[in-house]
Design a protein around this motif. Sequence first.
Motif, PDB file in Angstrom:
ATOM      1  N   ASP A   1       0.686  -1.283  -0.174  1.00  0.00           N
ATOM      2  CA  ASP A   1      -0.079   0.063  -0.083  1.00  0.00           C
ATOM      3  C   ASP A   1       0.816   1.111  -0.170  1.00  0.00           C
ATOM      4  O   ASP A   1       0.241   2.581   0.105  1.00  0.00           O
ATOM      5  CB  ASP A   1      -1.132   0.004   1.250  1.00  0.00           C
ATOM      6  N   VAL A   2       2.251   1.117   0.050  1.00  0.00           N
ATOM      7  CA  VAL A   2       2.931   2.294  -0.119  1.00  0.00           C
ATOM      8  C   VAL A   2       3.462   2.753  -1.490  1.00  0.00           C
ATOM      9  O   VAL A   2       3.916   1.771  -2.435  1.00  0.00           O
ATOM     10  CB  VAL A   2       4.376   1.870   0.670  1.00  0.00           C
ATOM     11  N   PRO A   3       3.324   4.015  -1.696  1.00  0.00           N
ATOM     12  CA  PRO A   3       3.609   4.382  -2.968  1.00  0.00           C
ATOM     13  C   PRO A   3       5.123   4.126  -3.372  1.00  0.00           C
ATOM     14  O   PRO A   3       6.024   4.101  -2.686  1.00  0.00           O
ATOM     15  CB  PRO A   3       3.387   5.797  -3.137  1.00  0.00           C
ATOM     16  N   ALA A   4       5.440   3.815  -4.684  1.00  0.00           N
ATOM     17  CA  ALA A   4       6.930   3.633  -5.281  1.00  0.00           C
ATOM     18  C   ALA A   4       7.791   4.707  -4.759  1.00  0.00           C
ATOM     19  O   ALA A   4       8.990   4.387  -4.335  1.00  0.00           O
ATOM     20  CB  ALA A   4       6.732   3.350  -6.664  1.00  0.00           C
ATOM     21  N   TRP A   5       7.424   5.885  -4.820  1.00  0.00           N
ATOM     22  CA  TRP A   5       8.421   6.960  -4.522  1.00  0.00           C
ATOM     23  C   TRP A   5       8.864   7.009  -2.854  1.00  0.00           C
ATOM     24  O   TRP A   5       9.997   7.144  -2.465  1.00  0.00           O
ATOM     25  CB  TRP A   5       7.802   8.232  -4.685  1.00  0.00           C
ATOM     26  N   LYS A   6       7.736   6.569  -2.272  1.00  0.00           N
ATOM     27  CA  LYS A   6       8.015   6.345  -0.829  1.00  0.00           C
ATOM     28  C   LYS A   6       8.857   5.077  -0.409  1.00  0.00           C
ATOM     29  O   LYS A   6       9.571   5.225   0.494  1.00  0.00           O
ATOM     30  CB  LYS A   6       6.744   6.619   0.036  1.00  0.00           C
TER      31      LYS A   6
ATOM     32  N   LYS B   1      11.112   4.028  -2.053  1.00  0.00           N
ATOM     33  CA  LYS B   1      12.379   4.210  -2.421  1.00  0.00           C
ATOM     34  C   LYS B   1      13.271   4.862  -1.362  1.00  0.00           C
ATOM     35  O   LYS B   1      14.171   4.708  -0.829  1.00  0.00           O
ATOM     36  CB  LYS B   1      12.782   4.923  -3.555  1.00  0.00           C
ATOM     37  N   ILE B   2      12.426   5.936  -0.726  1.00  0.00           N
ATOM     38  CA  ILE B   2      12.920   6.809   0.336  1.00  0.00           C
ATOM     39  C   ILE B   2      13.233   6.086   1.399  1.00  0.00           C
ATOM     40  O   ILE B   2      14.158   5.949   2.213  1.00  0.00           O
ATOM     41  CB  ILE B   2      11.940   8.104   0.712  1.00  0.00           C
TER      42      ILE B   2
ATOM     43  N   GLU C   1      16.658   2.758   5.366  1.00  0.00           N
ATOM     44  CA  GLU C   1      16.760   1.446   6.217  1.00  0.00           C
ATOM     45  C   GLU C   1      18.236   1.099   5.867  1.00  0.00           C
ATOM     46  O   GLU C   1      19.241   0.458   6.519  1.00  0.00           O
ATOM     47  CB  GLU C   1      16.017   0.404   5.626  1.00  0.00           C
ATOM     48  N   LYS C   2      18.631   1.312   4.636  1.00  0.00           N
ATOM     49  CA  LYS C   2      20.130   1.049   4.188  1.00  0.00           C
ATOM     50  C   LYS C   2      21.132   1.853   4.805  1.00  0.00           C
ATOM     51  O   LYS C   2      22.198   1.542   5.302  1.00  0.00           O
ATOM     52  CB  LYS C   2      20.387   1.167   2.295  1.00  0.00           C
ATOM     53  N   LYS C   3      20.666   3.263   5.002  1.00  0.00           N
ATOM     54  CA  LYS C   3      21.736   4.045   5.653  1.00  0.00           C
ATOM     55  C   LYS C   3      21.855   3.635   7.206  1.00  0.00           C
ATOM     56  O   LYS C   3      22.928   3.609   7.643  1.00  0.00           O
ATOM     57  CB  LYS C   3      21.227   5.306   5.705  1.00  0.00           C
ATOM     58  N   LYS C   4      20.806   3.382   7.727  1.00  0.00           N
ATOM     59  CA  LYS C   4      20.727   2.816   9.212  1.00  0.00           C
ATOM     60  C   LYS C   4      21.595   1.353   9.417  1.00  0.00           C
ATOM     61  O   LYS C   4      22.134   1.239  10.387  1.00  0.00           O
ATOM     62  CB  LYS C   4      19.272   2.480   9.817  1.00  0.00           C
ATOM     63  N   ALA C   5      21.527   0.589   8.505  1.00  0.00           N
ATOM     64  CA  ALA C   5      22.222  -0.657   8.344  1.00  0.00           C
ATOM     65  C   ALA C   5      23.573  -0.445   8.203  1.00  0.00           C
ATOM     66  O   ALA C   5      24.281  -0.870   8.992  1.00  0.00           O
ATOM     67  CB  ALA C   5      21.870  -1.496   7.271  1.00  0.00           C
ATOM     68  N   GLU C   6      24.081   0.640   7.303  1.00  0.00           N
ATOM     69  CA  GLU C   6      25.379   0.948   7.328  1.00  0.00           C
ATOM     70  C   GLU C   6      25.816   1.632   8.495  1.00  0.00           C
ATOM     71  O   GLU C   6      26.953   1.236   9.176  1.00  0.00           O
ATOM     72  CB  GLU C   6      25.365   1.998   5.953  1.00  0.00           C
ATOM     73  N   GLU C   7      25.251   2.378   9.001  1.00  0.00           N
ATOM     74  CA  GLU C   7      25.616   3.166  10.538  1.00  0.00           C
ATOM     75  C   GLU C   7      25.816   1.923  11.717  1.00  0.00           C
ATOM     76  O   GLU C   7      26.839   2.226  12.314  1.00  0.00           O
ATOM     77  CB  GLU C   7      24.538   4.220  10.789  1.00  0.00           C
ATOM     78  N   ALA C   8      24.774   1.113  11.661  1.00  0.00           N
ATOM     79  CA  ALA C   8      24.885  -0.041  12.505  1.00  0.00           C
ATOM     80  C   ALA C   8      26.357  -0.865  12.270  1.00  0.00           C
ATOM     81  O   ALA C   8      27.073  -1.175  13.210  1.00  0.00           O
ATOM     82  CB  ALA C   8      23.845  -0.673  12.447  1.00  0.00           C
ATOM     83  N   ALA C   9      26.486  -1.118  11.042  1.00  0.00           N
ATOM     84  CA  ALA C   9      27.763  -1.857  10.789  1.00  0.00           C
ATOM     85  C   ALA C   9      29.067  -0.993  11.260  1.00  0.00           C
ATOM     86  O   ALA C   9      30.031  -1.697  11.723  1.00  0.00           O
ATOM     87  CB  ALA C   9      27.884  -2.171   9.302  1.00  0.00           C
ATOM     88  N   ILE C  10      28.871   0.182  10.921  1.00  0.00           N
ATOM     89  CA  ILE C  10      30.092   0.953  11.457  1.00  0.00           C
ATOM     90  C   ILE C  10      30.284   1.076  13.075  1.00  0.00           C
ATOM     91  O   ILE C  10      31.366   1.039  13.359  1.00  0.00           O
ATOM     92  CB  ILE C  10      29.877   2.633  10.855  1.00  0.00           C
ATOM     93  N   GLU C  11      29.158   1.316  13.674  1.00  0.00           N
ATOM     94  CA  GLU C  11      29.275   1.250  15.088  1.00  0.00           C
ATOM     95  C   GLU C  11      29.649  -0.158  15.521  1.00  0.00           C
ATOM     96  O   GLU C  11      30.331   0.003  16.617  1.00  0.00           O
ATOM     97  CB  GLU C  11      27.506   1.495  15.685  1.00  0.00           C
TER      98      GLU C  11
END
Length: 144
Positions: free
Chosen positions: A76-81, A83-84, A89-99
């Motif tokens: 039910d989520v639009p395609a543009w949302k 992607k955002i 989520e990808k950025k959070k995962a990268e930050e978690a990996a760095i931490e």
Amino acid sequence: MGSQGEYEMNGGHIDEAPRPAPRDIASQINCNGPNVNDPEVPQWKRAMLDKKRREEEAKQEEEERQKQEEEDRWKDVPAWKRKILADKEKKKAEEAAIEKEAGKGQLEMEAKLAAMPEWKRNMMIKKIYFDKPVTDENANQENN
């Protein structure tokens, strides 16, 4: 030039004698592993193969279930949302990996310091402390 045993000279290249067609070889090889119903396969091996097969099926079912849940979550989520949110989520995962990596480095340093003699440990702690740039966080910690 004449034949040389099983080989023939052909335009400067040595070719082997004719080989059987690939389908003949493929029909002779069982790529699926041992036949579980074969009476020569021991009972313990049958049980092991059966357990392995059940585990693989369970793993596939779990992956399919997770994939379906993910699709249901985003249907039910639009395609543009999407992607955002995926980028977040990808950025959070990268930050978690760095931490996690930073925490790992800190644990390694603590282990190194624990293995050192006390005088050397104190010297290393002072060196590490004085090598840090002075920030507001460091100043607040000193005042407490």
